[in-house]
Write an enzyme that holds these catalytic residues in place. Structure first.
Site, PDB file in Angstrom:
ATOM      1  N   SER A  61      20.605  53.972  38.200  1.00 47.68           N
ATOM      2  CA  SER A  61      21.723  53.083  37.881  1.00 47.68           C
ATOM      3  C   SER A  61      21.829  52.613  36.446  1.00 47.68           C
ATOM      4  O   SER A  61      22.769  51.903  36.109  1.00 47.68           O
ATOM      5  CB  SER A  61      21.682  51.856  38.783  1.00 47.68           C
ATOM      6  OG  SER A  61      22.277  52.175  40.000  1.00 47.68           O
ATOM      7  N   LYS A 120      23.018  42.084  33.882  1.00 45.86           N
ATOM      8  CA  LYS A 120      23.617  42.523  35.141  1.00 45.86           C
ATOM      9  C   LYS A 120      23.589  41.349  36.118  1.00 45.86           C
ATOM     10  O   LYS A 120      22.652  40.529  36.094  1.00 45.86           O
ATOM     11  CB  LYS A 120      22.805  43.708  35.682  1.00 45.86           C
ATOM     12  CG  LYS A 120      23.394  44.401  36.905  1.00 45.86           C
ATOM     13  CD  LYS A 120      22.567  45.635  37.271  1.00 45.86           C
ATOM     14  CE  LYS A 120      23.099  46.382  38.484  1.00 45.86           C
ATOM     15  NZ  LYS A 120      22.319  47.600  38.784  1.00 45.86           N
ATOM     16  N   SER A 170      24.943  51.896  39.266  1.00 50.43           N
ATOM     17  CA  SER A 170      25.573  50.644  39.639  1.00 50.43           C
ATOM     18  C   SER A 170      25.690  49.635  38.496  1.00 50.43           C
ATOM     19  O   SER A 170      26.422  48.658  38.630  1.00 50.43           O
ATOM     20  CB  SER A 170      24.773  49.988  40.772  1.00 50.43           C
ATOM     21  OG  SER A 170      23.464  49.662  40.323  1.00 50.43           O
TER      22      SER A 170
HETATM   23  N1  GLN Z   1      23.468  55.220  42.845  1.00 51.07           N
HETATM   24  C1  GLN Z   1      22.234  55.031  43.554  1.00 51.07           C
HETATM   25  C2  GLN Z   1      22.505  54.293  44.841  1.00 51.07           C
HETATM   26  O1  GLN Z   1      23.614  54.108  45.144  1.00 51.07           O
HETATM   27  C3  GLN Z   1      21.262  54.319  42.699  1.00 51.07           C
HETATM   28  C4  GLN Z   1      21.537  52.882  42.613  1.00 51.07           C
HETATM   29  C5  GLN Z   1      20.605  52.194  41.698  1.00 51.07           C
HETATM   30  O2  GLN Z   1      19.852  52.818  40.945  1.00 51.07           O
HETATM   31  N2  GLN Z   1      20.599  50.893  41.803  1.00 51.07           N
HETATM   32  O3  GLN Z   1      21.633  53.927  45.552  1.00 51.07           O
END
Ligand code: GLN
Length: 470
Positions: free
Chosen positions: A168, A69, A144
């Protein structure tokens, strides 16, 4: 494997050449001819061969290609978090987790597109455009870590790293029909992971099955002097645990995972997986954890508060294309105009507000109290059962654009993953069938540092015949 000898260099070459020629965009910013599912960010092709030449052939991951990532530091490679504010930034050191993979022979072959600074649930918040779901190109891959999920689900690489703050990795794994595994908070070093919310962040792998996910997580886990929050507890044999079966294990089906907003097709797949666990000898019961209903609200206060503090360093002075600016003043002017995207700005504003004098008691402190209660309730439920089961996400992958104008509906995508994040517990998403032709994820959450049991149940659940999507 006997009879199928290949060299690390051959694998590296095959990954590089076999993929779309434009796949590995150049760091120079030169536009790639195309980029599969927009899943990738620039990576230096020459680095693939350089790694293959010195690969540790005796390692547990000898020659295995891995995608990172874009928020994981790898010395000499861009690390942009899919944000304009970091355009041109090159990592000066390598993340501990990446170094540990390389020490076992893994070859880093690319970097993946993500929601800017890991804020989002669809990868639509990338400054470089949305990634797409390889199983259905008009749908999101989740987020994400959507680019990493797409790279694995699309068959480019067998393994990829993402990061978790609130789900995410589990959520995109669910949307893409693969495995996403988040160990206990503190198992894997955060050294070299760009911070979002430090009390929640953890590097987590994507894989095609639970054994591969267990192997990668096992290799990366363990105390790191560069991250004082890493745990000293022994890691154990996670790969071996996958083979132990579920006979006699107590599986608690989370009542809150059957609530409003959970699609019937998702519930049907989860019910079938639970049925299969019971046929294999697991003892199934139902568990109600009403405090987990507070989890999303608490997360939406705590994560932005920590993000506001962490992101204050991106002031346009310290990061960015140093080489092109002659003075700090130039650099500031140059990067400031390219600033953060709307979601990152929203989080910084929210976080700054909830920490401000006069409001902190009402928001931040209350959210911390809710977090403590959720953690205590989950831990006590896990005295009665060995794992908690729920869907990973209330829905299957949604259409591109369907939620991007409505932040609340986007946040809802994490409603079932944030409880384990807040409590720091190990959790996994494994594929458990299809609804409307799209993958459904089964989530299993276990006791602190009991990844082994989570992996046992997860492996059995994918043995059911309703397992990985072909
Ligand atoms: N979707 C969640 C957020 O927007 C989690 C993001 C993540 O785990 N990095 O914060």
């Amino acid at each position: 494997m006997e009879g199928t000898r290949v060299t690390a260099r051959e694998i590296a070459k095959a990954v590089r050449d076999g993929a779309d020629p434009g796949l590995w965009a150049r760091p120079s910013g030169e536009r790639a001819a195309s980029n599969l599912w927009n899943a990738f960010r620039p990576f230096d092709r020459a680095a693939i061969e350089a790694q293959a030449r010195v690969v540790n052939r005796a390692g547990r991951l000898a020659g295995v290609p891995v995608v990172l990532k874009d928020n994981l530091a790898d010395e000499g490679q861009p690390c942009g978090c899919s944000s304009r504010i970091l355009e041109g930034y090159v990592a000066p050191y390598t993340a501990t987790c990446v170094a540990r993979l390389r020490a076992e022979g893994a070859i880093i072959v690319g970097r993946s597109n993500m929601d800017e600074f890991a804020m989002g649930s669809s990868t639509e918040n990338s400054a470089y455009g949305s990634a797409r779901n390889p199983l259905h190109e008009r749908r999101v891959p989740g987020g994400s870590s959507g680019g990493s999920a797409a790279a694995v689900a699309g068959g480019v690489v067998p393994l990829a790293l993402g990061s978790e703050t609130g789900g995410s990795v589990r959520q995109p794994a669910s949307f893409c029909g693969i495995v996403g595994f988040k160990p206990t908070y503190g198992r894997i070093s955060r050294h070299g992971l760009v911070a979002f919310a430090s009390s929640l962040d953890i590097v987590s792998p994507f894989a095609l099955d639970t054994r591969d996910a267990a192997l990668v997580a096992e290799v990366m886990s363990g105390h790191d002097p560069s991250d004082s929050t890493t745990l000293r507890e022994p890691v154990g044999d996670w790969v071996g645990a996958c083979e132990l079966g579920v006979k006699g294990l107590r599986v608690g089906v989370l009542v809150e995972g059957e609530g409003e907003g959970v699609e019937p097709g998702v519930l049907a797949c989860v019910a079938e997986a639970v049925e299969s666990l019971s046929r294999q000898g697991a003892v199934v019961s139902r568990v109600a954890l009403p405090s987990t209903r507070l989890a999303l609200a608490a997360y939406c206060v705590i994560a932005p508060a920590e993000a506001a503090s962490n992101l204050a360093r991106f002031d346009g002075l310290r990061y960015g294309p140093r080489a092109q600016a002659s003075t700090l003043g130039d650099l500031y002017v140059q990067n400031r105009g390219r600033g953060f995207g709307p979601e990152v700005q929203r989080r910084i504003l929210l976080g700054t507000f909830s920490l401000s004098a006069g409001w902190a008691e009402q928001y931040y402190v209350r959210a911390q109290r809710a977090r403590a209660r959720i953690t205590a309730d989950m831990e006590s439920a896990l005295q009665e059962v060995d794992v908690l089961v729920s869907p990973t996400s209330p829905t299957v992958a949604f259409e591109l654009g369907a939620r991007s104008r409505d932040p609340l509906s986007m946040y809802m995508a994490d409603i079932l993953t944030v409880p384990a994040s807040l409590a720091g517990l190990p959790a996994i998403s494994v594929p458990c069938g299809l609804s409307e032709g799209l993958p459904v994820g089964l989530q299993l959450t276990g006791r602190r540092c009991d990844e082994a049991t989570v992996l046992r149940v997860a492996t059995a659940a994918t043995h059911s015949g309703s397992g990985p999507t072909a």
